[in-house]
Design a protein around this motif. Structure first.
Motif, mmCIF file in Angstrom:
data_model
loop_
_atom_site.group_PDB
_atom_site.id
_atom_site.type_symbol
_atom_site.label_atom_id
_atom_site.label_comp_id
_atom_site.label_asym_id
_atom_site.label_seq_id
_atom_site.Cartn_x
_atom_site.Cartn_y
_atom_site.Cartn_z
ATOM 1 N N LEU A 1 0.830 -1.206 0.000
ATOM 2 C CA LEU A 1 0.000 0.000 0.000
ATOM 3 C C LEU A 1 0.865 1.256 0.000
ATOM 4 C CD1 LEU A 1 -2.886 -1.041 2.426
ATOM 5 C CD2 LEU A 1 -2.785 -1.167 -0.077
ATOM 6 N N HIS A 2 2.074 1.163 0.572
ATOM 7 C CA HIS A 2 3.020 2.281 0.495
ATOM 8 C C HIS A 2 3.540 2.453 -0.930
ATOM 9 C CE1 HIS A 2 6.432 4.896 1.330
ATOM 10 N NE2 HIS A 2 7.258 3.981 0.856
ATOM 11 N N MET A 3 3.774 1.349 -1.620
ATOM 12 C CA MET A 3 4.286 1.404 -2.988
ATOM 13 C C MET A 3 3.256 1.943 -3.971
ATOM 14 S SD MET A 3 6.346 -2.222 -3.293
ATOM 15 C CE MET A 3 6.898 -1.914 -5.001
ATOM 16 N N PHE A 4 1.982 1.647 -3.699
ATOM 17 C CA PHE A 4 0.922 2.030 -4.637
ATOM 18 C C PHE A 4 -0.139 2.847 -3.906
ATOM 19 C CE2 PHE A 4 2.660 -2.093 -6.015
ATOM 20 C CZ PHE A 4 3.195 -1.700 -7.222
ATOM 21 N N THR B 1 -6.196 -0.230 -2.946
ATOM 22 C CA THR B 1 -6.572 -1.156 -1.891
ATOM 23 C C THR B 1 -5.992 -2.524 -2.218
ATOM 24 O OG1 THR B 1 -8.597 -1.877 -2.994
ATOM 25 C CG2 THR B 1 -8.747 0.093 -1.597
ATOM 26 N N LEU B 2 -6.072 -3.454 -1.263
ATOM 27 C CA LEU B 2 -5.619 -4.807 -1.553
ATOM 28 C C LEU B 2 -6.398 -5.401 -2.715
ATOM 29 C CD1 LEU B 2 -4.956 -6.502 1.915
ATOM 30 C CD2 LEU B 2 -3.302 -5.655 0.267
ATOM 31 N N ALA B 3 -7.683 -5.090 -2.782
ATOM 32 C CA ALA B 3 -8.491 -5.603 -3.901
ATOM 33 C C ALA B 3 -7.980 -5.052 -5.228
ATOM 34 C CB ALA B 3 -9.959 -5.234 -3.692
ATOM 35 N N ASP B 4 -7.565 -3.775 -5.244
ATOM 36 C CA ASP B 4 -7.017 -3.189 -6.475
ATOM 37 C C ASP B 4 -5.753 -3.922 -6.910
ATOM 38 O OD1 ASP B 4 -8.995 -1.227 -6.450
ATOM 39 O OD2 ASP B 4 -7.759 0.161 -5.287
ATOM 40 N N LEU B 5 -5.010 -4.457 -5.937
ATOM 41 C CA LEU B 5 -3.772 -5.174 -6.236
ATOM 42 C C LEU B 5 -4.027 -6.636 -6.571
ATOM 43 C CD1 LEU B 5 -1.461 -3.731 -3.420
ATOM 44 C CD2 LEU B 5 -1.821 -2.873 -5.731
ATOM 45 N N GLY B 6 -5.306 -7.022 -6.597
ATOM 46 C CA GLY B 6 -5.646 -8.387 -7.012
ATOM 47 C C GLY B 6 -5.742 -9.394 -5.888
ATOM 48 N N PHE B 7 -5.712 -8.927 -4.618
ATOM 49 C CA PHE B 7 -5.749 -9.843 -3.488
ATOM 50 C C PHE B 7 -7.179 -10.072 -3.018
ATOM 51 C CE2 PHE B 7 -1.395 -8.054 -2.992
ATOM 52 C CZ PHE B 7 -0.699 -9.247 -3.126
ATOM 53 N N SER B 8 -7.396 -11.208 -2.370
ATOM 54 C CA SER B 8 -8.695 -11.541 -1.785
ATOM 55 C C SER B 8 -8.799 -10.925 -0.398
ATOM 56 C CB SER B 8 -8.849 -13.061 -1.672
ATOM 57 O OG SER B 8 -8.764 -13.683 -2.940
#
Length: 425
Positions: free
Chosen positions: A68-71, A75-82
């Motif tokens: 989340l610091h890098m991007f 959100t985690l969902a935006d990064l493809g995580f469940s």
């Protein structure tokens, strides 16, 4: 927090964020971002691969903060995580093991978690034919050993690591349920043999290392794995050089180059040319050494690629400089060697604590032999600072050589201070 091996959904969102960078390059950015916010994560190319394959459905809290610091704004969902609650509770046993590994605090405690199903009495009896879970366990053991070696060095870890290796080959002997799993077990067992062999090598157990490297080479030949074969020859060449057999180092490196041509990895070719160059330097053949160094730089300049093996995450510009430094040192050009060793130490990512200590030890030795005793004593003192964290017989041997070279310069207060400190340790 991993998914079942049979139900993986690739994380395409995370893969897009990586862009054109290699997995190893992206992992380095993750580690750098972690340091910016005071986190400590052991991210490497394998971890990035596990995220992108969907094996890691949700990162742990440390990685979450780093990502989340890098991007910012994602959100985690935006990064493809469940969602964390959707994956909580899966693989609890494996999670407890991983927590023990991360919290152990020492190489010995952490090494004890390199467990692939050993019975209490040390016998290895796989329950049925191994499948994807067992193959993943072997691969994970390889990753853990490499992380521990990067942080602590080999001493104290080697003996513990031989048990998982025996278990890996027992799994291989049992016969996998699918050919794809069999291939993974062959590669995993071979890479594990190389990792354990390296621990023996760095602990100055050369005969043990030679045996493990030969075991890995045999595994590569049986499975027809050219990448594994090239890796085995690269390690064998390195060992031959350290054991005072430079002609064998040249021949092993050349055999590795033949195997590596089909892999498409310029970085692997570069490393093998450097191994060849070190062998020629040991034979005092300056012309052949310079030619091999030239080939190594040409291949390195092609840059990283998707074909680069995961185990080569250590091989960047710092390692290139270090290996070239060893060539010039073997040829007696210690001033030139010191310049390359200094660049290696300056370029090395602090995450690789053992390599920082190793490159600085090389620098100290070359400075001592190049007529710069005060600077050599300063560099050697920095190595002593690392020895509480890093345990490597090879580094200690290098420091002993530097100490002997500095004895004639004891009139220098800095040299005297180092020699007294070294004697106490």
């Amino acid at each position: 927090m991993t998914a079942s091996p049979t139900s993986l959904t690739p994380n395409t969102s995370f893969r897009r964020l990586r862009g054109q960078r290699s997995a190893a390059e992206f992992a380095a950015l993750v580690r750098r971002a972690a340091r910016e916010i005071g986190e400590t994560v052991s991210c490497d190319a394998r971890y990035i691969g596990r995220v992108e394959s969907g094996e890691i459905r949700c990162p742990n809290y440390a990685y979450e903060r780093v990502f989340l610091h890098m991007f910012p704004g994602h959100t985690l969902a935006d990064l493809g995580f469940s969602p964390r609650e959707a994956v909580r509770g899966r693989d609890r046993d494996r999670g407890r093991d991983r927590r023990a590994f991360m919290a152990g605090g020492s190489a010995t405690v952490a090494a004890a978690t390199l467990n692939l199903g050993l019975l209490g009495d040390g016998r290895r009896v796989p329950a049925g034919r191994p499948g994807a879970a067992e193959a993943a366990a072997v691969e994970d053991a390889v990753r853990r050993i490499r992380l521990l070696d990067d942080r602590h060095g080999a001493d104290g870890l080697y003996r513990r690591a031989t048990e998982p290796l025996r278990t890996a080959y027992a799994l291989l002997d049992a016969g996998a349920t699918r050919q794809s799993t069999e291939d993974r077990l062959h590669k995993g067992a071979g890479e594990l043999a190389l990792s354990v062999g390296w621990l023996a090598h760095d602990s100055a157990r050369f005969d043990d290392a030679r045996s493990h490297y030969a075991e890995a080479l045999a595994t590569a030949r049986v499975s027809g794995d050219a990448g594994l074969e090239a890796h085995a020859f690269a390690n064998t060449a390195f060992l031959a050089r350290d054991a005072g057999r430079p002609r064998e180092a040249v021949r092993a490196a050349q055999a590795g180059l033949r195997a590596a041509r089909s892999t498409g990895s310029a970085r692997l070719m570069s490393l093998l040319h450097l191994r060849e160059a070190n062998g020629w330097a040991g034979l005092a053949d300056r012309k052949a050494c310079e030619e091999a160094l030239g080939r190594a730089h040409t291949e390195f300049a092609k840059g990283p690629s998707a074909e680069d093996p995961e185990w080569m995450s250590f091989f960047g510009e710092a390692e290139l400089e270090s290996l070239e430094s060893r060539c010039w040192s073997a040829l007696g050009d210690h001033g030139r060697a010191a310049r390359h060793a200094r660049r290696a130490a300056d370029l090395q990512d602090p995450h690789f604590a053992r390599n920082v200590a190793l490159y600085t030890a090389e620098l100290a030795g070359d400075l001592a032999r190049a007529g710069a005793p005060d600077e050599a004593a300063w560099a050697a003192g920095r190595v002593l600072d690392h020895l509480g964290e890093v345990r490597s017989a090879r580094i200690r041997t290098m420091l002993q050589g530097t100490s002997a070279a500095l004895v004639p310069h004891q009139r220098s207060p800095r040299v005297t201070a180092f020699l007294h400190r070294h004697a106490r340790t």
